[in-house]
Design an enzyme around this catalytic site. Structure first.
Site, short mmCIF file in Angstrom:
data_model
loop_
_atom_site.label_atom_id
_atom_site.label_comp_id
_atom_site.label_asym_id
_atom_site.label_seq_id
_atom_site.Cartn_x
_atom_site.Cartn_y
_atom_site.Cartn_z
CE LYS A 1 -3.99 1.56 2.72
NZ LYS A 1 -4.98 1.16 3.72
CG ASP B 1 -6.57 -2.56 -2.73
OD1 ASP B 1 -7.08 -1.59 -3.33
OD2 ASP B 1 -7.09 -3.08 -1.72
CG HIS C 1 -3.72 -0.39 -1.55
ND1 HIS C 1 -3.37 -1.50 -0.82
CD2 HIS C 1 -4.91 0.02 -1.04
CE1 HIS C 1 -4.30 -1.75 0.09
NE2 HIS C 1 -5.25 -0.85 -0.04
CG ASP D 1 -10.88 0.47 1.01
OD1 ASP D 1 -10.42 -0.54 0.47
OD2 ASP D 1 -10.23 1.17 1.81
CG ASP E 1 -10.22 -4.54 0.01
OD1 ASP E 1 -11.11 -4.40 0.85
OD2 ASP E 1 -9.02 -4.29 0.25
C1 RNT Z 1 -6.28 -2.37 3.41
C2 RNT Z 1 -6.20 -3.49 2.46
C3 RNT Z 1 -6.83 -4.78 2.93
C4 RNT Z 1 -8.13 -4.58 3.67
C5 RNT Z 1 -8.86 -5.87 4.00
C6 RNT Z 1 -9.97 -5.66 4.96
O1 RNT Z 1 -5.83 -1.19 2.88
O2 RNT Z 1 -6.75 -3.13 1.23
O3 RNT Z 1 -6.97 -5.65 1.87
O4 RNT Z 1 -9.01 -3.74 2.96
O5 RNT Z 1 -7.96 -6.79 4.44
ZN ZN Z 2 -6.97 -4.67 -0.27
#
Ligand code: RNT
Ligand code: ZN
Length: 421
Positions: free
Chosen positions: A230, A261, A264, A298, A328
């Protein structure tokens, strides 16, 4: 829409696509084989069921107070079932460790075992779902200082290492019970609000903790390990121990999956562009499909250009066997069953759009140096009658067509969710 209209719309679309060299029947066959891993945590605002009185931590923030969030594992499963009944295809459940069921006992994170997930596994089996898993290294007194696997205190580190070791064993038990490989993804919140004096030591400790966690070899048929970096989080604005580069380097050396992600990275940085880059060196990756909005990483997944770019990379790169697709996000300001349904249907729509693009023609134009045709065809592809194919797919999979799923969610809200205290 009635069946006859649906079918004739599909037939017309099929002809139009065929003229461009796209086989819609083949696209529908393929989309049905791509599972999406539904994140359980959208259903209860990343709460978990430990009842230790802990607050959500680790820089994760869920805003909104829409009524009806799941209060028990049973309610959460019922809500996911409702959502799955509105989504075409066969999918997976992505579960966090703090959704364990202890039957009234207090079991800390360093003592969890497969039996605490027996109900989830049985439920997945019953519904033909695969399952993925995650250690929960937040929302816990031992994570309150903002450090877990990289904590300076070796006892705290040992606690979280043990948690992750157990999670891999649980992942393997899941894989075995379901006959479908489980991906266990490690994400930790470790970082600093302000400029650190020592960026090096926490990273060296994290690397050592990961070595300890992965020391035991586990059959890759049962469980695969993923690690998620991240750029920044709330409370870790200046420094994240487990950054993208940290985990990418670790994954390459130790043959792990890296988790990308979509929320991120820097706002103008595209996660989609990273896929083909990292897959030159890694066998497989896990995606956390999400949507960043300003400080938040998110939001519910919508059909954005970025989502389509991600789906295009997966499909056009022929990567469906090497990319595990998970979602996610967490939004508590809208109906949570709708949040799952909207995000998952959008992921599938994006994949279908990619499958329906006359990519062979477009790649040929590019290879021939004809960038004019590439641009023209990519733009024309955007307004081909994909919705007729999508609607037909939903109908043949026995799920609501168009916005009809919303009526079912509204009825569920009225009859079930609104009755929760
Ligand atoms: C957090 C990450 C992670 C969480 C989950 C709940 O920044 O994205 O994946 O969102 O584990
Ligand atoms: Zn994530």
């Amino acid at each position: 829409m009635n069946k006859r209209h649906l079918e004739s719309a599909y037939r017309l679309a099929k002809e139009q696509y065929a003229e461009l060299g796209v086989n819609t029947d083949a696209a529908l066959k393929q989309i049905a084989t791509i599972p999406i891993s539904l994140h359980c945590w959208q259903g209860d605002d990343v709460g978990g069921f430990e009842n230790f009185g802990g607050e959500l931590g680790g820089g994760l923030a869920v805003t909104g107070n829409h009524p009806g969030k799941a209060r028990t594992p049973g309610e959460l499963r019922a809500d996911i079932e409702k959502s799955l009944s509105l989504i075409p295809g066969k999918h997976r459940l992505n579960l966090h460790a703090f959704y364990a069921e202890f039957g009234g006992k207090k079991v800390d994170r360093d003592a969890i075992a497969p039996e605490h997930f027996g109900n989830w596994i049985a439920w997945c089996k019953q519904h033909g779902l695969g399952m993925d898993f995650n250690p929960t290294c937040f929302s816990h007194p031992k994570a309150a200082a903002g450090f877990t696997l990289s904590h300076p205190d070796k006892d705290i580190r040992r606690f979280w290492v043990e948690h992750c070791v157990r999670c891999r064993a649980i992942g393997a038990a899941i894989g075995k019970a379901l006959g479908k490989t489980c991906v266990t993804n490690i994400w930790i919140p470790d970082g600093m609000k302000d400029t650190p004096a020592d960026r090096k030591s926490p990273r060296e400790r994290l690397a050592a903790s990961l070595d300890a966690i992965f020391a035991k070899k586990i059959d890759a048929k049962l469980n695969r390990d993923a690690i998620e970096g991240k750029l920044f989080g709330i409370g870790s604005e200046s420094y994240v121990v487990g950054s993208h580069e940290f985990y990418l380097a670790y994954a390459v050396r130790h043959n792990k999956l890296v988790t990308l992600d979509a929320g991120h990275y820097h706002p103008t940085e595209s996660m989609a562009d990273k896929i083909s880059a990292v897959l030159t060196q890694l066998d497989e990756i896990l995606l956390h499909v999400s949507r960043g909005v300003r400080w938040d990483s998110d939001h519910v997944v919508t059909l954005t250009d970025e989502l389509q770019a991600i789906a295009q990379e997966i499909v056009w790169g022929n990567y469906t066997q090497r990319i595990h697709i998970g979602l996610d996000y967490f939004d508590a300001s809208i109906n949570r069953v709708a949040a799952w349904t909207i995000g998952t249907r959008n992921m599938l729509k994006a994949l279908l759009l990619a499958l329906l693009t006359p990519i062979e023609k477009i790649k040929a134009a590019e290879a021939g140096g004809d960038y004019t045709s590439r641009l023209a065809l990519l733009e024309e592809a955007k307004t081909l009658p994909a919705v007729a194919v999508w609607d037909y797919y939903c109908a043949t999979q026995g799920v609501p067509v168009g916005a009809a799923w919303l009526d079912e969610v509204k009825a569920y809200e009225k009859n079930v969710l609104s009755k929760r205290g």
